[in-house]
Design a protein around this motif. Structure first.
Motif: not given
Length: 220
Positions: A13-17, A27-29, A132-134, A208-214
């Motif tokens: 149910g969480t939008p995919s990055p 990615p992590r949420l 800045a979506f997407g 509501r959904h931001m992803y972190v890429f390290e």
């Protein structure tokens, strides 16, 4: 490196990055901590109320509040009446500056970094937003993006405390109070960002959904 709760991983149910860029891990949420924001907002509000209130009092003296409060002597008692009109108009102006101008400043700095900005209203959250979506955003760019409204509005509004017109001075005080307290979310993000490695990317899918890429090549 930020330690994130395993429950913050992508679930049903969480939008995919998007796929990780070359050289980056999965990615992590990223999620806001509501209890932390609520707790942090209390001392931030008190600090702003006292600090800017003290400054207003030192510059203007008690006379600045005469336009807002009426004092009536009735026998052995003193009645202090708050003029809702004189207080309401400055408060509405302060809320407008905080809600609209605050987000416009966020968006202006985003555009400076070449990002496409989306402005809108989120009725459920009761707020405007600039996002800045997407698009991938570098950690280093998000420091000025996050802090720009707090710094800019403080720099502009603080001198207005000295304007010898009570309604302007009080409006400036309310702007500073509301804007500083409302920046708790921005300060929280900056606090989280400074714990992440240099070169980290963030990606907003929606509000509501931001992803972190390290980056993978971070020295432990």
């Amino acid at each position: 490196m930020v330690e994130m709760d395993p429950t913050n991983r992508i679930g049903q149910g969480t939008p995919s990055p998007p796929e990780p860029p070359d050289g980056y891990g999965e990615p992590r949420l990223f999620e806001y901590s509501t209890p932390v924001l609520l707790i942090a907002s209390i001392p931030l509000f008190l600090l702003a109320a006292y600090g800017f209130g003290w400054l207003l009092w030192q510059i203007q003296g008690p006379e600045v509040f005469a336009a807002l409060f009426g004092v009536t002597e009735t026998g052995d008692s003193t009645v202090i009446v708050l003029d809702l009109i004189d207080v309401g108009l400055p408060l509405v102006a302060a809320l407008f500056v905080t809600v609209v101008v605050h987000e416009l400043i966020h968006g202006t700095v985003m555009r400076y970094y070449g990002q496409d900005v989306t402005y809108g209203v989120h009725p459920a959250m009761g707020s405007f937003y600039a996002a800045a979506f997407g698009q991938f955003q570098r950690r280093e760019q998000l420091f000025p993006i996050g802090l720009a409204p707090l710094v800019s509005i403080t720099v502009v509004a603080t001198p207005l405390l000295a304007v010898p017109v009570p309604v302007i001075a009080v409006t400036a005080y309310l702007v500073l109070l509301v804007n500083t307290t409302g920046a708790v979310g921005d300060l929280y993000v900056v606090w989280r960002l400074q714990r992440m490695p240099e070169g980290t990317l963030l990606y907003d899918v929606d509000l509501r959904h931001m992803y972190v890429f390290e980056p993978l090549d971070v020295e432990e």
